[in-house]
Design a protein around this motif. Structure first.
Motif: not given
Length: 422
Positions: A261, A363, A416
């Motif tokens: 990330a 994520m 992202r």
């Protein structure tokens, strides 16, 4: 072009299993690692439960000399560093060491060793003046929190900026935020950053007993930590460390690194209100969230998941709920929120980084970890706290927040790097 910072390696040492894989398995399965205290006799204390890590330093690669020299919190950090560097695939020996920095957070530093050595020097408190003749030569290292950063730097071969950030329970977020700033201002290309704390000790338990912050629910240790539940009555102390390899984005892309990330936004505020109390409206935390989102250029409606501080005290959970409503508006009601302290306890300064690791893994897997033990929600805590069971959910932008004694309120936004905001 503005420099951007991304996570390319993660190392975790937490209750319920050593290493990132074991940590994520625990969270995604909704299991709890809270239990009766085994590290010392808890019978004199109001709270008798904690989330302990089953950690054998020698089994995890530390030499007998390192074990003697390092406090337990430092041992946690060094083991996590080694996992994070290996996970990143970074060849640290090929880097300019002056461009590799260290930023580590800790609330209590070497409390475990300091208490142990005081007991020796004072003959278990029987001597009014401790006898220095019994002091270890490493006692000064235990007294100086900067030793943690030094040990991490040695483990990583880092000769750039190095610091310990100690802002209580937000230290794990603030240390990472500091690391991101160093990369953005071109003071470093790589930062080894995160936090560690091992506060499960008699003196820490006595301190929290005195202010009744920890739960007295010791007859059901596995279900003692109950963030956002109407029956919650205090937090469960834990221990843990999480360390990240954070790199400048373009350099990470050039070497083909896996990117968990981007650390897209960070902000911190202080309430200047009360040492342990919180304003009910949560306005300082809301301001930190808003500024972190502004820095990330992410609107509130694009937040896919909130990893909450969720300590399990009456005032924190209501304060945090109010702050999220103020910062995210109506979107707060549509956003999954969860507290992993329900499973791994509250590792004080370590908690922010441990929770940041959980956010990055959420994520990666598009799975939101649950809030364990949440059976009867507090009517004043009326958001979607993902009770009991993990949930598949797309996560392109994640918010993680922290709240600490002294009035510290911090927030980090993960996203992202190639995100398209919906």
């Amino acid at each position: 072009m503005a420099r951007r910072a991304v996570i390319t390696g993660i190392g975790v040492l937490a209750p319920g299993g050593i290493g990132t894989k074991a940590f994520w398995n625990l969270l995604s399965e909704g299991r709890t690692a809270t239990r009766g205290i085994t590290r010392f006799d808890p019978s004199p204390f109001r709270c008798k439960v904690a989330a302990e890590a089953d950690f054998d330093p020698e089994l995890h690669g530390l030499t007998p000399q390192e074990i003697r020299r390092m406090d337990r919190a430092t041992q946690f950090a060094v083991v996590a560093v080694r996992e994070a560097v290996a996970d990143s695939g970074l060849e640290t020996g090929a880097l300019d060491p002056h461009r590799v920095g260290v930023g580590i957070g800790s609330a209590l530093g070497a409390t475990t060793s300091l208490e142990r050595e005081y007991r020796v020097l004072s003959d278990a408190g029987r001597r009014e003046l401790p006898d220095h003749a019994y002091a270890l030569r490493h006692l000064h290292d235990y007294l100086t929190p900067s030793t943690i950063a030094a040990e991490v730097a040695w483990a990583a071969g880092a000769e750039g900026p190095a610091a310990v950030v100690s802002t209580g329970c937000t230290a794990g977020l603030d240390a990472v935020g500091h690391a991101v700033d160093l990369i953005r201002e071109d003071a470093a290309d790589v930062m080894i950053t995160g936090a560690t704390d091992t506060p499960i000790s008699p003196i820490t338990m006595a301190g929290f007993d005195a202010i009744r912050a920890t739960t007295p629910r010791h007859d059901d240790a596995a279900h003692a930590s109950r963030p956002f539940d109407a029956s919650r009555n205090g937090f469960v102390l834990g221990e843990g460390a999480a360390v990240f390899v954070v790199e400048e984005l373009q350099a990470a892309l050039r070497r083909g690194a896996h990117i968990y990330a981007e650390l897209a936004g960070y902000a911190s505020r202080c309430s200047a209100f009360h040492m342990t109390g919180l304003r009910p409206d949560g306005r300082e935390l809301a301001r930190a969230v808003t500024e972190a989102l502004d820095e990330a250029r992410i609107p509130p409606g694009a937040v896919d998941y909130v990893n909450a501080h969720g300590s399990g005290t009456q005032q924190n959970d209501r304060h945090e709920t109010a702050a999220l409503k103020a910062a995210l508006g109506h979107h707060a009601y549509r956003t999954p929120v969860s507290s992993i302290k329900s499973m791994v306890g509250h590792s004080l300064g370590g908690s922010g980084s441990v929770e940041l690791a959980a956010s990055a893994l959420a994520m990666r897997h598009h799975v939101v970890p649950p809030t364990a033990n949440l059976h009867t929600p507090d009517p004043e805590c009326d958001l979607d706290y993902v009770p009991l069971t993990a949930r598949e959910h797309r996560t392109d932008a994640v918010l993680t927040v922290g709240s600490g004694f002294g009035g510290f309120q911090s927030a980090i936004v993960l996203a992202r790097p190639d995100r398209s905001l919906r």
